[in-house]
Design a protein around this motif. Structure first.
Motif, PDB file in Angstrom:
ATOM      1  N   UNK A  95      40.107  28.892  43.493  1.00  0.00           N
ATOM      2  CA  UNK A  95      38.968  29.052  42.590  1.00  0.00           C
ATOM      3  C   UNK A  95      38.928  30.425  41.931  1.00  0.00           C
ATOM      4  N   UNK A  96      39.401  31.452  42.601  1.00  0.00           N
ATOM      5  CA  UNK A  96      39.480  32.775  41.965  1.00  0.00           C
ATOM      6  C   UNK A  96      40.481  32.722  40.821  1.00  0.00           C
ATOM      7  N   UNK A  97      41.610  32.061  41.051  1.00  0.00           N
ATOM      8  CA  UNK A  97      42.618  31.918  39.999  1.00  0.00           C
ATOM      9  C   UNK A  97      42.065  31.132  38.808  1.00  0.00           C
ATOM     10  N   UNK A  98      41.390  30.029  39.088  1.00  0.00           N
ATOM     11  CA  UNK A  98      40.800  29.225  38.025  1.00  0.00           C
ATOM     12  C   UNK A  98      39.741  30.010  37.271  1.00  0.00           C
ATOM     13  N   UNK A  99      38.932  30.790  37.991  1.00  0.00           N
ATOM     14  CA  UNK A  99      37.898  31.594  37.352  1.00  0.00           C
ATOM     15  C   UNK A  99      38.512  32.640  36.415  1.00  0.00           C
ATOM     16  N   UNK A 100      39.584  33.268  36.845  1.00  0.00           N
ATOM     17  CA  UNK A 100      40.255  34.252  35.983  1.00  0.00           C
ATOM     18  C   UNK A 100      40.791  33.594  34.711  1.00  0.00           C
ATOM     19  N   UNK A 101      41.418  32.440  34.862  1.00  0.00           N
ATOM     20  CA  UNK A 101      41.942  31.725  33.691  1.00  0.00           C
ATOM     21  C   UNK A 101      40.811  31.287  32.765  1.00  0.00           C
ATOM     22  N   UNK A 102      39.712  30.839  33.344  1.00  0.00           N
ATOM     23  CA  UNK A 102      38.570  30.399  32.545  1.00  0.00           C
ATOM     24  C   UNK A 102      37.945  31.578  31.809  1.00  0.00           C
ATOM     25  N   UNK A 103      37.802  32.715  32.493  1.00  0.00           N
ATOM     26  CA  UNK A 103      37.260  33.904  31.830  1.00  0.00           C
ATOM     27  C   UNK A 103      38.158  34.355  30.682  1.00  0.00           C
ATOM     28  N   UNK A 104      39.470  34.260  30.870  1.00  0.00           N
ATOM     29  CA  UNK A 104      40.396  34.618  29.791  1.00  0.00           C
ATOM     30  C   UNK A 104      40.257  33.651  28.613  1.00  0.00           C
ATOM     31  N   UNK A 105      40.085  32.366  28.906  1.00  0.00           N
ATOM     32  CA  UNK A 105      39.907  31.378  27.841  1.00  0.00           C
ATOM     33  C   UNK A 105      38.593  31.596  27.100  1.00  0.00           C
TER      34      UNK A 105
END
Length: 115
Positions: free
Chosen positions: A77-87
């Motif tokens: 979820x930390x990885x997904x959150x980082x990708x989502x914040x970048x998007x």
């Protein structure tokens, strides 16, 4: 509206930003739940090791599984959150770029008519 008018594209980007914000919020909730699972698993393991909860092997294995599951969920979820914040950042930058291309006009204050 002309073909070069980016207002529809801006609306689509804003809808995407909203959807991404919901995904980010869901990730934050899962991150919190993962941290709670890790803390609970560690506490349960310590209680089992100290003999305060009994010396059940099943309890020890369960607490280890809880800690490992929490770690896996946290990392994902930390990885997904980082990708989502970048998007979200990329979409906001594109939205700003599209807004800056719009020919904005000043609206003058019109005198009010009393009826």
């Amino acid at each position: 509206m002309t073909e070069d008018d980016p207002t529809d594209e801006i609306s689509d980007i804003e809808a995407r930003i909203e959807a991404l914000a919901e995904i980010a919020e869901r990730c934050r909730k899962f991150i919190l739940a993962s941290k709670i699972a890790i803390a609970g698993g560690v506490a349960l393991l310590l209680l089992t090791i100290l003999g305060l909860l009994g010396s059940g092997q099943i309890t020890a294995l369960g607490s280890i599984a809880l800690v490992l599951g929490g770690i896996v969920s946290l990392g994902s979820n930390v990885s997904t959150l980082r990708q989502t914040d970048a998007a979200i950042s990329a979409a906001e930058a594109l939205r700003s770029q599209l807004i800056s291309r719009i020919d904005l006009r000043m609206v003058a204050d019109a005198p009010m008519k009393l009826m």
